[in-house]
Design an enzyme around this catalytic site. Structure first.
Site, short mmCIF file in Angstrom:
data_model
loop_
_atom_site.label_atom_id
_atom_site.label_comp_id
_atom_site.label_asym_id
_atom_site.label_seq_id
_atom_site.Cartn_x
_atom_site.Cartn_y
_atom_site.Cartn_z
CE1 TYR A 54 67.49 59.09 30.49
CE2 TYR A 54 69.38 58.76 31.90
CZ TYR A 54 68.35 58.25 31.15
OH TYR A 54 68.19 56.90 31.04
CD GLU A 56 63.26 59.78 30.55
OE1 GLU A 56 62.53 60.28 31.40
OE2 GLU A 56 63.65 58.59 30.60
CB THR A 226 68.58 53.82 8.98
OG1 THR A 226 68.93 53.82 7.59
CG2 THR A 226 67.85 52.54 9.31
CE LYS A 229 70.07 50.20 6.99
NZ LYS A 229 68.84 49.39 6.89
NE ARG A 235 75.27 51.23 13.45
CZ ARG A 235 74.99 50.48 12.37
NH1 ARG A 235 73.89 49.78 12.30
NH2 ARG A 235 75.84 50.43 11.36
C1 LIG Z 1 68.12 48.75 7.86
C2 LIG Z 1 66.67 48.75 7.81
C3 LIG Z 1 65.87 48.95 8.96
C4 LIG Z 1 66.39 48.83 10.37
O1 LIG Z 1 67.38 49.59 10.74
P1 LIG Z 1 68.15 49.34 12.10
O2 LIG Z 1 68.79 50.67 12.28
O3 LIG Z 1 69.11 48.23 11.84
O4 LIG Z 1 67.18 49.01 13.17
C5 LIG Z 1 64.51 49.10 8.80
N1 LIG Z 1 63.93 49.03 7.61
C6 LIG Z 1 64.65 48.79 6.49
C7 LIG Z 1 63.94 48.71 5.19
C8 LIG Z 1 66.03 48.62 6.55
O5 LIG Z 1 66.73 48.36 5.45
#
Ligand SMILES: *Cc1c(COP(=O)(O)O)cnc(C)c1O
Length: 416
Positions: A54, A56, A226, A229, A235
């Site tokens: 934890y 915070e 994010t 990607k 993630r």
């Molecule tokens: C994927 C995405 C998000 C959200 O991401 P999460 O991790 O799924 O919450 C936000 N904005 C855009 C433009 C995205 O493509």
């Protein structure tokens, strides 16, 4: 699979899920534009005892004792993100992209403020003001679309909408817009109407890191992303902002919209950010775009209509209307031959999101796997065979065989 011995003992059902998922990834062609295969180092960091802690608060100012080591991890992640993107301030705690966006709104806006983002059905994101999302409930959301003719952003059109609705914040970036974005032009629109500019680079952060996409950081008060990607990390989410918003932004993440940060994920973000600062990553980013262009061109050569005529990024959209097909049926047909992609609305689509008239392809994952232009042409061939022979068992079985041959040449996580 190594590392599953204990799960297999305690919970054989979940161990089987992990094995099945790894097999699925190995034997299919992954073309979902938002997915990737992070390194084993990133996966390892995410699977550590750091998840127990934890923490915070922020490094040096925590609400719990025993944070001396997780502090180091978060400080490394912050320093690496700032260096990689040239940001004045960084918050690496958002659990995901949606949380990064919510915290940014909570920092910069008051309920009822006007926001202006790209329409979801034209490539924008759920969190940019759609009614189903809290962003559409808390704020007065207005939308812009790409130009009907060019299917690209038209900054004069956006300026005209902004002059009418006078937004407090303009939001750029999306999930299925295949072209580069002129952030300087959007900055000029924002300045003209007295708005802040937020760029959500969730999809193309890795391309910015690799310097193959325009850089939003010099132009925007806030840049959200994010980390899983094109950036190829765990993630998670992250926010970059100007120093003058630093305190308020941190406060908007914790305690504003989140509790304890995920320290194992923050450590994994640090690893991914280190990887993204290396020359090999820039080469990876260049290859993502070369592959995406090769795939778009090869699909076009086979008679498919590419939205906006091509791509500058890691993704492209195929308009299925000329073929009389829907995104939903093509997604299922591709899945049947072990090609994973997703249905997606095309700009000005008359079909609902559950059906759609398009399919979206992205190259980050296949590029991580080592595929290059030659393989993109082969994939285009397979996709074209599927959409032109929907429901033909013979063709589908032939395509399935070619997919198996293709992926066999590109082992995925061989050590796992
Ligand atoms: C994927 C995405 C998000 C959200 O991401 P999460 O991790 O799924 O919450 C936000 N904005 C855009 C433009 C995205 O493509």
């Amino acid at each position: 699979m190594s590392g599953l011995d204990e799960i297999a003992k305690v919970d054989p059902e979940i161990a089987q899920v992990v094995r099945d998922e790894l097999n699925r990834l190995r034997h299919k062609i992954e073309l979902i534009a938002s997915e990737n295969f992070p390194s084993r180092a990133v996966l390892e960091a995410a699977g550590t005892v750091l998840t127990n802690k934890y923490a915070e608060g922020y490094p040096g100012h925590r609400w719990y004792g025993g944070c001396e080591y997780v502090d180091v991890a978060e400080e490394l992640a912050i320093a690496r993100a700032k260096a990689l993107f040239g940001a004045e301030h960084t918050n690496v705690q958002p659990h995901a992209g949606a949380q990064a966006n919510l915290a940014t709104y909570f920092c910069a806006l008051e309920p009822g403020d006007t926001i202006l983002g790209m329409d979801k059905s034209a490539g924008g994101h759920l969190t940019h003001g759609t009614p189903a999302n809290i962003s559409g409930v808390l704020y007065d959301a207005h939308f812009y679309c790409p130009n009907r003719e060019t299917e690209m952003l038209d900054y004069e059109e956006i300026a005209a909408i902004a002059r009418k609705c006078r937004p407090r914040m303009i939001i750029a970036g999306g999930s299925s817009y295949p072209r580069d974005i002129d952030f300087a032009a959007l900055r000029a629109v924002a300045d003209e109407v007295g708005a802040m500019l937020m760029v959500d680079m969730a999809h193309f952060a890795g391309l910015v890191a690799g310097k193959v996409h325009s850089d939003p950081v010099p132009h925007a008060e806030f840049v959200t992303t994010t980390t899983h990607k094109t950036l190829r990390g765990p993630r998670g989410g992250m926010i970059l902002c100007r120093e003058r918003f630093a305190r308020e932004l941190d406060h908007a993440v914790f305690p504003g919209t989140q509790g304890g940060p995920l320290m194992h994920i923050i450590a994994a973000k640090a690893v991914a950010l280190l990887e993204a600062s290396r020359p090999e990553f820039a080469e990876y980013a260049r290859q993502i775009v070369r592959n995406s262009r090769a795939l778009a061109e090869a699909l076009r050569d086979r008679g498919l209509r590419i939205v906006s005529g091509g791509t500058d990024t890691h993704l492209l959209l195929v308009d299925l209307r000329p073929l009389g097909l829907t995104g939903d049926e093509v997604e299922k047909a591709l899945d049947d031959v072990k090609i994973t992609a997703n249905k997606n609305n095309v700009p000005f689509d008359d079909k609902p999101p559950a059906v759609t008239s398009g399919v979206r392809f992205g190259t980050p994952a296949v590029t991580t796997r080592g595929m290059r232009e030659e393989e993109m042409v082969e994939i285009a061939d397979l996709v074209a065979l599927v959409v032109r022979n929907m429901g033909s068992p013979d063709v589908m079985s032939r395509v399935r065989g070619r997919v198996e041959e293709l992926v066999a040449g590109f082992p995925l996580y061989p050590e796992l």
